[in-house]
Design an enzyme around this catalytic site. Structure first.
Site, short mmCIF file in Angstrom:
data_model
loop_
_atom_site.label_atom_id
_atom_site.label_comp_id
_atom_site.label_asym_id
_atom_site.label_seq_id
_atom_site.Cartn_x
_atom_site.Cartn_y
_atom_site.Cartn_z
N GLY A 33 -6.08 -70.83 10.44
CA GLY A 33 -4.98 -70.64 11.37
C GLY A 33 -5.40 -69.84 12.57
O GLY A 33 -6.59 -69.59 12.78
N ASN A 34 -4.42 -69.45 13.39
CA ASN A 34 -4.71 -68.64 14.57
C ASN A 34 -3.60 -67.60 14.74
O ASN A 34 -2.61 -67.63 14.03
CB ASN A 34 -4.88 -69.52 15.81
N ARG A 35 -3.78 -66.69 15.67
CA ARG A 35 -2.90 -65.54 15.80
C ARG A 35 -1.70 -65.76 16.72
O ARG A 35 -1.02 -64.80 17.06
CB ARG A 35 -3.69 -64.34 16.34
#
Ligand code: CTP
Ligand code: CA
Length: 231
Positions: A33-35
């Protein structure tokens, strides 16, 4: 009540805005995932609704507290989910905004079972995801306005805006909102600087301030395009 209520010049128009970041399953309990918090996309959805548009937010892993209140919300998890939700809604929308941080890669094969440690290293094979924005641009309806986002840092060869110009031309969206990240910009609640380019990579406008302020400025450019087309 807003300090100054915006014009209702998008009344009767439908918009779909993606926000957040997609997640790709590695196994039933893990993901890549990413932030992305989703705040910028939510601010754009709110700014469109504030000008009278009927808005659906396609929220990829956005915390419910961030969803915002002026629009319908559809929740998605993976890039494939997001692609499907956007394709369906874009077909009925006048305005399409891709503010979500889309995972560029996904595991080539998701494991049905939780991966166990083997005592050695682990190599994951990744494959590239389809470009949702490019698909939306190639299926664009007459008169539809499509907006992309890009967070750029620049590198040894060129500055963030140069990267943005190249991306604007490559993507072909009507507008590309370029966020220069790094140097304390673009993270959390600190002020953002958004530069808006057209499909030729030419400057349309730029703004600085809170995510809400830069979203309102971006939506003004969207409204200008819509009004010019219907003139
Ligand atoms: N985007 C998309 N589908 C993808 C990747 C990106 O629709 N698979 C959209 C994003 O939502 C954003 C725009 O394309 O609106 C630009 O995303 P960005 O990550 O900056 O561009 P990429 O084409 O993925 O290029 P790179 O990450 O290599 O800079
Ligand atoms: Ca990317």
């Amino acid at each position: 009540v807003e300090p100054s209520s915006p014009p209702q010049d998008l009344a009767g128009l439908r918009a779909v805005v993606s926000a957040g970041g997609t997640r790709e399953a590695i196994d039933p309990v893990r993901y890549l995932g990413n932030r992305s918090s989703g705040r910028q996309g939510v601010a754009v959805a709110d700014a469109l609704a504030a000008r009278g548009a009927q808005v659906t937010l396609v929220a990829a892993n956005v915390a419910p507290a961030v969803h915002g209140g002026r629009h319908a919300v559809v929740e998605v998890v993976s890039t494939a989910d997001l692609a499907e939700a956007m394709a369906t809604r874009a077909a009925a929308s006048d305005i399409v905004v891709m503010a979500a941080a889309v995972a560029d890669y996904r595991p080539a094969t998701g494991s049905e079972h939780k991966l166990k440690k083997t005592g050695g290293g682990l190599t994951l094979e990744l494959v590239e995801n389809p470009d949702i924005l490019a698909g939306l641009v190639s299926g664009r309806r007459a008169g539809q306005v499509i907006v992309g986002f890009a967070a750029e840092t620049g590198d040894a060869d060129s500055d963030p805006l140069e990267h943005g110009r190249a991306k604007a031309r490559r993507k072909g969206a009507d507008l590309l909102a370029v966020n220069a990240v790094g140097h304390d910009r673009g993270f959390g609640d600190v002020p953002n600087a958004l530069t808006v380019l057209d499909a030729a990579g030419d400057l349309v406008g730029s703004s600085e301030g809170s995510k809400e302020e830069v979203a309102a400025a971006l939506v003004s450019h969207v409204a200008d395009l819509i009004l010019r087309r219907s003139a």
